[in-house]
Design an enzyme around this catalytic site. Structure first.
Site, PDB file in Angstrom:
ATOM      1  N   ASP A   8       0.921  -1.050   0.127  1.00 58.28           N
ATOM      2  CA  ASP A   8      -0.060   0.024   0.098  1.00 58.28           C
ATOM      3  C   ASP A   8       0.945   1.237   0.022  1.00 58.28           C
ATOM      4  O   ASP A   8       1.769   1.247   0.851  1.00 58.28           O
ATOM      5  CB  ASP A   8      -1.091   0.087   1.279  1.00 58.28           C
ATOM      6  N   ASP A 129     -14.719  -2.856  -0.719  1.00 56.78           N
ATOM      7  CA  ASP A 129     -14.253  -2.682   0.804  1.00 56.78           C
ATOM      8  C   ASP A 129     -15.772  -2.662   1.413  1.00 56.78           C
ATOM      9  O   ASP A 129     -16.659  -1.993   1.214  1.00 56.78           O
ATOM     10  CB  ASP A 129     -13.617  -1.294   0.824  1.00 56.78           C
TER      11      ASP A 129
END
Length: 239
Positions: A8, A129
Protein backbone atom coordinates in the site's frame (compact mmCIF):
# COMPACT_ATOMS: atom_id res chain seq x y z
CA UNK A 1 -5.40 -20.92 -1.82
CA UNK A 2 -2.62 -18.41 -2.41
CA UNK A 3 -1.29 -15.56 -0.27
CA UNK A 4 -0.54 -12.20 -1.87
CA UNK A 5 1.43 -9.52 0.00
CA UNK A 6 -0.13 -6.07 0.04
CA UNK A 7 2.00 -3.09 -0.96
CA UNK A 8 0.00 0.00 0.00
CA UNK A 9 1.48 3.31 -1.13
CA UNK A 10 1.18 6.65 0.65
CA UNK A 11 3.36 9.73 0.16
CA UNK A 12 5.85 7.61 -1.79
CA UNK A 13 6.24 5.06 1.02
CA UNK A 14 4.90 1.56 1.66
CA UNK A 15 2.51 1.73 4.62
CA UNK A 16 0.04 -0.29 6.63
CA UNK A 17 -3.02 1.37 8.15
CA UNK A 18 -5.18 0.13 11.02
CA UNK A 19 -8.89 -0.01 10.26
CA UNK A 20 -8.46 1.91 7.04
CA UNK A 21 -7.75 5.09 9.02
CA UNK A 22 -5.05 7.45 7.73
CA UNK A 23 -4.40 8.62 11.28
CA UNK A 24 -3.60 5.04 12.30
CA UNK A 25 -0.48 4.30 10.27
CA UNK A 26 1.35 1.37 11.88
CA UNK A 27 4.06 0.56 9.31
CA UNK A 28 6.06 2.88 7.03
CA UNK A 29 8.86 1.72 4.74
CA UNK A 30 10.38 4.43 2.58
CA UNK A 31 11.42 2.31 -0.45
CA UNK A 32 8.40 0.47 -1.92
CA UNK A 33 10.42 -1.04 -4.76
CA UNK A 34 12.82 -2.60 -2.26
CA UNK A 35 9.82 -3.97 -0.36
CA UNK A 36 8.41 -5.53 -3.53
CA UNK A 37 11.75 -7.06 -4.42
CA UNK A 38 12.08 -8.54 -0.94
CA UNK A 39 8.70 -10.26 -1.24
CA UNK A 40 9.84 -11.60 -4.62
CA UNK A 41 13.15 -12.78 -3.15
CA UNK A 42 11.31 -14.68 -0.43
CA UNK A 43 9.28 -16.50 -3.07
CA UNK A 44 5.99 -14.67 -3.50
CA UNK A 45 4.97 -14.58 -7.16
CA UNK A 46 2.16 -12.01 -6.99
CA UNK A 47 1.72 -8.61 -5.33
CA UNK A 48 -1.30 -6.46 -4.60
CA UNK A 49 -0.28 -2.82 -5.06
CA UNK A 50 -2.63 0.05 -4.18
CA UNK A 51 -2.11 3.79 -4.46
CA UNK A 52 -3.92 4.96 -1.33
CA UNK A 53 -3.41 8.64 -2.15
CA UNK A 54 -5.04 8.25 -5.56
CA UNK A 55 -7.89 6.25 -4.02
CA UNK A 56 -8.67 9.05 -1.56
CA UNK A 57 -7.94 12.00 -3.84
CA UNK A 58 -4.89 13.07 -1.84
CA UNK A 59 -2.30 12.69 -4.58
CA UNK A 60 -0.58 10.08 -6.71
CA UNK A 61 2.08 7.40 -6.40
CA UNK A 62 1.92 6.49 -10.08
CA UNK A 63 5.68 6.43 -10.53
CA UNK A 64 6.13 4.06 -7.59
CA UNK A 65 3.39 1.79 -8.91
CA UNK A 66 5.02 1.69 -12.35
CA UNK A 67 8.42 0.90 -10.85
CA UNK A 68 7.02 -2.03 -8.90
CA UNK A 69 5.10 -3.33 -11.93
CA UNK A 70 8.19 -3.18 -14.14
CA UNK A 71 10.99 -4.01 -11.72
CA UNK A 72 9.45 -5.67 -8.65
CA UNK A 73 10.57 -9.14 -9.71
CA UNK A 74 7.25 -10.99 -9.34
CA UNK A 75 5.26 -12.78 -12.02
CA UNK A 76 2.13 -10.69 -11.64
CA UNK A 77 1.20 -7.37 -10.07
CA UNK A 78 -2.44 -6.51 -9.56
CA UNK A 79 -2.45 -2.73 -9.21
CA UNK A 80 -5.06 -0.12 -8.45
CA UNK A 81 -6.13 2.85 -6.39
CA UNK A 82 -8.17 5.65 -7.91
CA UNK A 83 -8.77 3.80 -11.20
CA UNK A 84 -11.91 5.59 -12.36
CA UNK A 85 -11.60 5.88 -16.14
CA UNK A 86 -10.44 3.80 -19.06
CA UNK A 87 -7.24 5.82 -19.44
CA UNK A 88 -6.15 4.75 -15.96
CA UNK A 89 -6.88 1.11 -16.78
CA UNK A 90 -4.87 1.39 -19.99
CA UNK A 91 -1.90 3.05 -18.24
CA UNK A 92 -1.56 0.20 -15.79
CA UNK A 93 -1.95 -2.50 -18.42
CA UNK A 94 0.54 -0.72 -20.69
CA UNK A 95 2.95 -0.51 -17.75
CA UNK A 96 2.74 -4.29 -17.42
CA UNK A 97 0.21 -4.89 -14.66
CA UNK A 98 -1.20 -8.39 -14.89
CA UNK A 99 -4.51 -7.21 -13.46
CA UNK A 100 -6.06 -3.84 -12.66
CA UNK A 101 -7.94 -3.31 -9.42
CA UNK A 102 -11.10 -1.21 -9.76
CA UNK A 103 -13.28 -0.11 -6.89
CA UNK A 104 -15.18 3.13 -6.44
CA UNK A 105 -16.20 3.86 -10.05
CA UNK A 106 -16.88 0.19 -10.73
CA UNK A 107 -19.20 -0.14 -7.75
CA UNK A 108 -20.96 3.19 -8.17
CA UNK A 109 -21.37 2.78 -11.94
CA UNK A 110 -22.07 -0.88 -12.82
CA UNK A 111 -22.51 -0.05 -16.51
CA UNK A 112 -18.94 1.31 -16.60
CA UNK A 113 -17.65 -1.83 -14.90
CA UNK A 114 -19.41 -4.04 -17.41
CA UNK A 115 -18.03 -1.99 -20.32
CA UNK A 116 -14.47 -2.09 -18.97
CA UNK A 117 -14.66 -5.83 -18.27
CA UNK A 118 -15.83 -6.47 -21.82
CA UNK A 119 -12.92 -4.38 -23.16
CA UNK A 120 -10.42 -6.04 -20.82
CA UNK A 121 -11.85 -9.51 -20.13
CA UNK A 122 -10.40 -11.33 -17.14
CA UNK A 123 -7.97 -8.47 -16.45
CA UNK A 124 -9.98 -6.56 -13.83
CA UNK A 125 -10.16 -7.32 -10.11
CA UNK A 126 -13.22 -5.76 -8.48
CA UNK A 127 -12.31 -4.43 -5.03
CA UNK A 128 -15.26 -4.27 -2.66
CA UNK A 129 -14.40 -2.70 0.68
CA UNK A 130 -17.01 -3.64 3.27
CA UNK A 131 -18.13 -2.48 6.69
CA UNK A 132 -21.01 -4.44 8.25
CA UNK A 133 -21.61 -6.01 4.81
CA UNK A 134 -22.24 -2.64 3.17
CA UNK A 135 -19.83 -1.45 0.51
CA UNK A 136 -17.73 1.64 1.23
CA UNK A 137 -16.10 3.64 -1.57
CA UNK A 138 -13.93 6.74 -2.08
CA UNK A 139 -11.24 5.53 0.29
CA UNK A 140 -13.74 4.21 2.86
CA UNK A 141 -15.45 7.62 3.15
CA UNK A 142 -18.79 6.87 1.44
CA UNK A 143 -21.19 4.00 2.20
CA UNK A 144 -23.39 2.54 -0.52
CA UNK A 145 -26.91 1.43 0.47
CA UNK A 146 -26.37 -2.17 -0.69
CA UNK A 147 -24.85 -5.31 0.77
CA UNK A 148 -21.90 -6.90 -0.95
CA UNK A 149 -23.45 -10.30 -1.67
CA UNK A 150 -26.33 -8.74 -3.59
CA UNK A 151 -23.88 -6.79 -5.73
CA UNK A 152 -21.79 -9.86 -6.50
CA UNK A 153 -24.77 -11.97 -7.49
CA UNK A 154 -25.67 -9.36 -10.10
CA UNK A 155 -22.20 -9.61 -11.67
CA UNK A 156 -22.34 -13.29 -12.54
CA UNK A 157 -21.97 -12.67 -16.29
CA UNK A 158 -19.28 -9.97 -16.09
CA UNK A 159 -15.85 -11.33 -17.20
CA UNK A 160 -13.81 -10.29 -14.17
CA UNK A 161 -10.50 -11.85 -13.14
CA UNK A 162 -11.49 -11.93 -9.48
CA UNK A 163 -13.29 -10.13 -6.69
CA UNK A 164 -11.39 -8.84 -3.67
CA UNK A 165 -13.42 -8.23 -0.52
CA UNK A 166 -11.83 -6.27 2.29
CA UNK A 167 -13.32 -6.30 5.77
CA UNK A 168 -12.35 -2.69 6.46
CA UNK A 169 -13.48 -2.91 10.09
CA UNK A 170 -10.74 -5.50 10.65
CA UNK A 171 -8.07 -4.06 8.32
CA UNK A 172 -4.63 -4.01 9.91
CA UNK A 173 -5.88 -5.12 13.33
CA UNK A 174 -4.77 -8.77 13.20
CA UNK A 175 -7.83 -9.88 15.19
CA UNK A 176 -8.89 -12.57 12.75
CA UNK A 177 -10.93 -12.46 9.59
CA UNK A 178 -14.66 -12.01 9.08
CA UNK A 179 -15.27 -15.64 8.21
CA UNK A 180 -19.08 -15.50 7.89
CA UNK A 181 -18.71 -12.60 5.44
CA UNK A 182 -16.05 -14.32 3.36
CA UNK A 183 -17.96 -17.61 3.26
CA UNK A 184 -21.09 -15.84 1.99
CA UNK A 185 -19.04 -13.87 -0.53
CA UNK A 186 -17.38 -17.03 -1.86
CA UNK A 187 -20.84 -18.58 -2.34
CA UNK A 188 -22.26 -15.48 -4.05
CA UNK A 189 -19.37 -14.77 -6.43
CA UNK A 190 -18.92 -16.45 -9.79
CA UNK A 191 -15.19 -15.68 -10.01
CA UNK A 192 -12.28 -16.33 -7.62
CA UNK A 193 -12.53 -14.43 -4.34
CA UNK A 194 -9.58 -12.77 -2.62
CA UNK A 195 -10.11 -11.95 1.06
CA UNK A 196 -8.47 -9.09 2.90
CA UNK A 197 -8.61 -7.70 6.40
CA UNK A 198 -7.68 -9.11 9.80
CA UNK A 199 -5.48 -12.09 8.86
CA UNK A 200 -3.24 -12.81 11.85
CA UNK A 201 -2.24 -16.47 11.62
CA UNK A 202 -1.91 -19.49 9.39
CA UNK A 203 -5.10 -20.71 11.07
CA UNK A 204 -6.96 -17.71 9.65
CA UNK A 205 -5.66 -18.59 6.20
CA UNK A 206 -6.68 -22.22 6.52
CA UNK A 207 -10.15 -21.17 7.64
CA UNK A 208 -10.50 -18.95 4.56
CA UNK A 209 -9.34 -21.79 2.30
CA UNK A 210 -11.89 -24.11 3.90
CA UNK A 211 -14.62 -21.62 2.98
CA UNK A 212 -13.77 -21.55 -0.70
CA UNK A 213 -11.66 -18.40 -0.79
CA UNK A 214 -9.10 -18.50 -3.63
CA UNK A 215 -6.57 -16.09 -2.17
CA UNK A 216 -5.79 -13.81 0.75
CA UNK A 217 -4.28 -10.34 0.55
CA UNK A 218 -2.08 -10.05 3.62
CA UNK A 219 -0.41 -6.91 4.91
CA UNK A 220 0.08 -6.19 8.59
CA UNK A 221 0.70 -9.80 9.65
CA UNK A 222 3.55 -10.12 7.15
CA UNK A 223 5.06 -6.69 7.81
CA UNK A 224 5.09 -7.14 11.59
CA UNK A 225 6.43 -10.70 11.49
CA UNK A 226 3.29 -12.28 12.92
CA UNK A 227 3.43 -14.59 9.91
CA UNK A 228 6.63 -16.29 8.77
CA UNK A 229 6.71 -15.60 5.01
CA UNK A 230 8.71 -18.72 4.18
CA UNK A 231 6.28 -20.98 6.03
CA UNK A 232 3.34 -19.22 4.41
CA UNK A 233 4.80 -19.63 0.92
CA UNK A 234 5.44 -23.31 1.55
CA UNK A 235 1.86 -23.95 2.62
CA UNK A 236 0.00 -21.47 0.41
CA UNK A 237 1.93 -21.37 -2.85
CA UNK A 238 0.85 -20.59 -6.36
CA UNK A 239 1.20 -23.49 -8.81
Amino acid sequence: MIVIPAVDLRDGACVQLVGGEYAEERVRLEDPLAVAREWARLGFRRLHVVDLDAATGRGSNASAVAEIVRHGGVDLVQAGGGVRDEAAVERLIDAGAGAVVVGTRALEDPDWLREMAEHYPHQLVLAADVRERRIVTRGWQHTLPRVVTDVLEELHDVPLAAVMVTAVHLEGQMRGTDLPLMEDVAEAAHVPVFASGGVSSAGDLRALADRGVAGAIVGMALYTGALDPRAIIEEFHED
